[in-house]
Design a protein around this motif. Structure first.
Motif, short mmCIF file in Angstrom:
data_model
loop_
_atom_site.label_atom_id
_atom_site.label_comp_id
_atom_site.label_asym_id
_atom_site.label_seq_id
_atom_site.Cartn_x
_atom_site.Cartn_y
_atom_site.Cartn_z
N LYS A 231 0.83 -1.20 0.00
CA LYS A 231 0.00 0.00 0.00
C LYS A 231 0.87 1.25 0.00
O LYS A 231 0.59 2.24 -0.67
CB LYS A 231 -0.88 -0.01 1.25
CG LYS A 231 -2.00 0.98 1.20
CD LYS A 231 -3.26 0.29 0.74
CE LYS A 231 -4.38 1.32 0.60
NZ LYS A 231 -5.54 0.73 -0.04
N GLU A 232 1.93 1.15 0.76
CA GLU A 232 2.79 2.32 0.89
C GLU A 232 3.55 2.58 -0.40
O GLU A 232 3.71 3.72 -0.82
CB GLU A 232 3.78 2.07 2.01
CG GLU A 232 4.17 3.34 2.70
CD GLU A 232 5.07 3.02 3.86
OE1 GLU A 232 5.58 3.96 4.45
OE2 GLU A 232 5.25 1.83 4.14
N ILE A 233 3.99 1.51 -1.00
CA ILE A 233 4.66 1.67 -2.29
C ILE A 233 3.70 2.31 -3.27
O ILE A 233 4.05 3.22 -4.01
CB ILE A 233 5.13 0.29 -2.82
CG1 ILE A 233 6.22 -0.26 -1.90
CG2 ILE A 233 5.64 0.42 -4.24
CD1 ILE A 233 6.77 -1.60 -2.33
N GLU A 234 2.49 1.84 -3.21
CA GLU A 234 1.46 2.41 -4.08
C GLU A 234 1.35 3.91 -3.84
O GLU A 234 1.27 4.70 -4.78
CB GLU A 234 0.12 1.77 -3.72
CG GLU A 234 -0.67 1.26 -4.90
CD GLU A 234 -1.85 0.46 -4.40
OE1 GLU A 234 -2.84 1.10 -4.01
OE2 GLU A 234 -1.76 -0.79 -4.36
N ARG A 235 1.35 4.25 -2.58
CA ARG A 235 1.21 5.66 -2.25
C ARG A 235 2.38 6.47 -2.78
O ARG A 235 2.23 7.55 -3.33
CB ARG A 235 1.09 5.83 -0.73
CG ARG A 235 -0.22 6.48 -0.33
CD ARG A 235 -0.23 6.78 1.15
NE ARG A 235 0.79 7.73 1.55
CZ ARG A 235 1.49 7.63 2.67
NH1 ARG A 235 1.30 6.65 3.50
NH2 ARG A 235 2.39 8.55 2.95
N MET A 236 3.54 5.89 -2.61
CA MET A 236 4.73 6.57 -3.10
C MET A 236 4.64 6.77 -4.61
O MET A 236 4.93 7.84 -5.13
CB MET A 236 5.96 5.72 -2.74
CG MET A 236 7.27 6.40 -3.03
SD MET A 236 7.44 7.97 -2.18
CE MET A 236 8.13 7.45 -0.64
N VAL A 237 4.21 5.71 -5.27
CA VAL A 237 4.05 5.80 -6.73
C VAL A 237 3.06 6.91 -7.08
O VAL A 237 3.28 7.70 -8.00
CB VAL A 237 3.57 4.45 -7.30
CG1 VAL A 237 3.14 4.61 -8.74
CG2 VAL A 237 4.70 3.43 -7.21
N ALA A 238 2.00 6.95 -6.29
CA ALA A 238 1.00 7.98 -6.55
C ALA A 238 1.61 9.37 -6.39
O ALA A 238 1.34 10.27 -7.19
CB ALA A 238 -0.19 7.82 -5.61
N ILE A 239 2.43 9.49 -5.35
CA ILE A 239 3.07 10.80 -5.13
C ILE A 239 3.95 11.16 -6.32
O ILE A 239 3.91 12.28 -6.83
CB ILE A 239 3.90 10.77 -3.84
CG1 ILE A 239 2.97 10.73 -2.63
CG2 ILE A 239 4.83 11.96 -3.78
CD1 ILE A 239 3.67 10.44 -1.33
N HIS A 241 3.68 10.13 -9.30
CA HIS A 241 2.85 10.45 -10.46
C HIS A 241 2.27 11.85 -10.35
O HIS A 241 2.16 12.56 -11.34
CB HIS A 241 1.73 9.41 -10.60
CG HIS A 241 2.23 8.13 -11.18
ND1 HIS A 241 1.44 7.04 -11.34
CD2 HIS A 241 3.45 7.79 -11.62
CE1 HIS A 241 2.15 6.06 -11.88
NE2 HIS A 241 3.38 6.48 -12.05
N ARG A 242 1.94 12.21 -9.13
CA ARG A 242 1.42 13.58 -8.95
C ARG A 242 2.47 14.58 -9.36
O ARG A 242 2.20 15.56 -10.06
CB ARG A 242 1.01 13.79 -7.50
CG ARG A 242 -0.50 13.79 -7.31
CD ARG A 242 -0.86 14.45 -6.02
NE ARG A 242 -0.41 13.66 -4.86
CZ ARG A 242 -1.06 12.61 -4.38
NH1 ARG A 242 -2.18 12.22 -4.95
NH2 ARG A 242 -0.59 11.96 -3.34
N LYS A 243 3.68 14.33 -8.88
CA LYS A 243 4.77 15.26 -9.23
C LYS A 243 4.91 15.36 -10.74
O LYS A 243 5.01 16.44 -11.31
CB LYS A 243 6.10 14.79 -8.64
CG LYS A 243 6.19 14.95 -7.15
CD LYS A 243 6.44 16.40 -6.78
CE LYS A 243 6.43 16.59 -5.27
NZ LYS A 243 5.88 17.86 -4.84
N PHE A 244 4.95 14.20 -11.36
CA PHE A 244 5.17 14.23 -12.80
C PHE A 244 3.98 14.83 -13.53
O PHE A 244 4.13 15.46 -14.57
CB PHE A 244 5.47 12.82 -13.31
CG PHE A 244 6.93 12.50 -13.28
CD1 PHE A 244 7.74 12.78 -14.36
CD2 PHE A 244 7.50 11.95 -12.14
CE1 PHE A 244 9.09 12.51 -14.32
CE2 PHE A 244 8.86 11.66 -12.09
CZ PHE A 244 9.65 11.95 -13.18
N SER A 245 2.82 14.64 -12.98
CA SER A 245 1.68 15.22 -13.68
C SER A 245 1.69 16.73 -13.54
O SER A 245 1.17 17.45 -14.39
CB SER A 245 0.38 14.63 -13.16
OG SER A 245 -0.01 15.29 -11.99
N SER A 246 2.31 17.21 -12.47
CA SER A 246 2.42 18.67 -12.39
C SER A 246 3.41 19.18 -13.43
O SER A 246 3.23 20.25 -14.00
CB SER A 246 2.83 19.10 -10.98
OG SER A 246 4.22 19.02 -10.83
#
Length: 381
Positions: A231-239, A241-246
């Motif tokens: 779950k945490e890895i997932e969260r990190m990935v999400a973070i 992705h957020r950065k990259f989407s910015s």
DNA sequence: GGGTATGATTATCG
DNA sequence: CGATAATCATACCC
């Protein structure tokens, strides 16, 4: 989950100590006198503290080149790598700074520690969870997306182009006849922008996935030492992705800007001024000089002229406005032109009437407004 | 490159 | 709202 059971067994010996003993010199001394296990725990905790102070890079740099690559680098399984059993590191705990990570990993108390970390984690993660689970779709990025789509930049390859051309045509003001050159030019530039956009986007996506993979590997690697839930890895990935989407948003924004600039350059007629073609100015001049006495075409006349010239009515109005003021300002300068068109209309008239060999004076029904062109050789009236 | 021509825009007036 | 006058910004020509 078998971490859970491990945690329980580990806790029996550790729970109280782990909290009470850190940073308390007295208790440390007491433990040291108490015997080997307690001292080990203190050491391990200190090592953990030290490791957590270290940056990732430092730690990597320190640990990778050392002599136990088989253990660290070799296997890929996420969590089972290092905590095989308690007896592994039986001998004296090597306190060598360089090797503490390895040592820690092999230490027999490690499973217990791992369990403690799991428990702590369990608590903190639970409290963290839900803080930023779902980010709402950014209205800004939606706006940009919509625009790019409408502009045909982010849409499908071919359909987009025609959509953009249609938009340009609509915005150009209703004279689709003579602007095909501009359109192809505009289209070419737009296609260029689209190409850049897509290649950049691809680059970003690639970088993003590379970075994500890198981080995931790191986390998996680390998960041998500390508990990291999927779950945490997932969260990190999400973070990530957020950065990259910015970053992506920045790309989209600048693409939008480029399109806007392109549009304004091509559609703002003032910036990209083109002279009317020869035939158009001829028609306009003809009308002007043959109505010199009252060079104010009616709305219908303007429409007629606009149609004939392939320009808009307002362009006709502009032209007549400019022409009147400039003619009035310097009649002398326009003399030649005036005569030329006077003759031309006269000739036309003559041709039409199929009459009269003698060209009569220019047909300028003079009755007021502007002085008729008279044949003064040079200049002023 | 500089000067002129020219289409468009802006401010003002009636 | 249309006309005018001034002005802008570019096209075009030498």
């Amino acid at each position: 989950m078998d971490d859970q059971t491990r945690m329980m067994t580990g806790l029996t010996g550790l729970g109280g100590l782990a909290q009470a003993d850190v940073g308390d010199p007295d208790s440390v001394r007491k433990q040291q006198s108490l015997g080997q296990p307690q001292q080990d725990i203190g050491d391990i905790l200190q090592q953990i503290m030290a490791i957590t102070d270290e940056s990732l890079d430092e730690a990597q740099a320190r640990c990778w080149p050392e002599e136990s690559p088989a253990h660290w680098g070799g296997s890929d399984e996420p969590t089972e790598g290092g905590r095989a059993g308690g007896g592994m590191a039986g001998g004296g705990l090597p306190l060598n700074f360089q090797h503490r990570k390895h040592a820690l990993n092999c230490h027999r108390m490690k499973p217990a520690l791992f369990s403690v970390l799991c428990e702590i984690k369990e608590k903190t993660v639970l409290s963290i969870r839900g803080v930023q689970e779902e980010d709402p779709p950014d209205p800004q990025i939606m706006r940009l997306d919509n625009m790019l789509l409408a502009e045909g930049v982010s849409g499908p390859e071919k359909g987009g182009g025609s959509a953009a051309a249609a938009a340009a045509a609509a915005a150009a003001g209703g004279s689709p006849t003579d602007s095909s050159i501009e359109h192809s030019d505009y289209r070419a530039k737009l296609a260029q922008i689209r190409q850049i956009y897509h290649s950049e986007l691809e680059k970003y996506e690639q970088a993003c996935s590379e970075f994500t993979n890198h981080v995931m590997n790191l986390l998996r690697e680390q998960s041998r030492t500390r508990p990291i839930s999927p779950k945490e890895i997932e969260r990190m990935v999400a973070i990530i992705h957020r950065k990259f989407s910015s970053i992506q948003m920045q790309l989209k924004q600048s693409t939008c800007e480029a399109v806007m600039i392109l549009r304004s350059r091509f559609l703002d007629a003032r910036r990209k001024r083109r002279n009317f073609n020869k035939q158009a100015t001829e028609v306009l001049n003809e009308y002007f000089y043959s109505h010199l006495s009252n060079p104010y075409p009616s709305e219908e006349a303007k429409e007629e002229l606009a149609k004939k010239c392939g320009i808009t009515v307002s362009q006709v109005s502009n032209w007549f406005g400019n022409k009147r003021i400039r003619y009035k300002k310097n009649i002398g300068k326009f003399q030649e032109e005036a005569n030329l068109y006077a003759v031309k209309t006269a000739v036309d008239a003559a041709n039409v009437s199929a009459q009269a060999s003698q060209a009569n004076s220019p047909a300028t029904p003079n009755s007021g407004g502007y002085p008729a062109p008279c044949y003064t050789p040079d200049g002023r009236l």
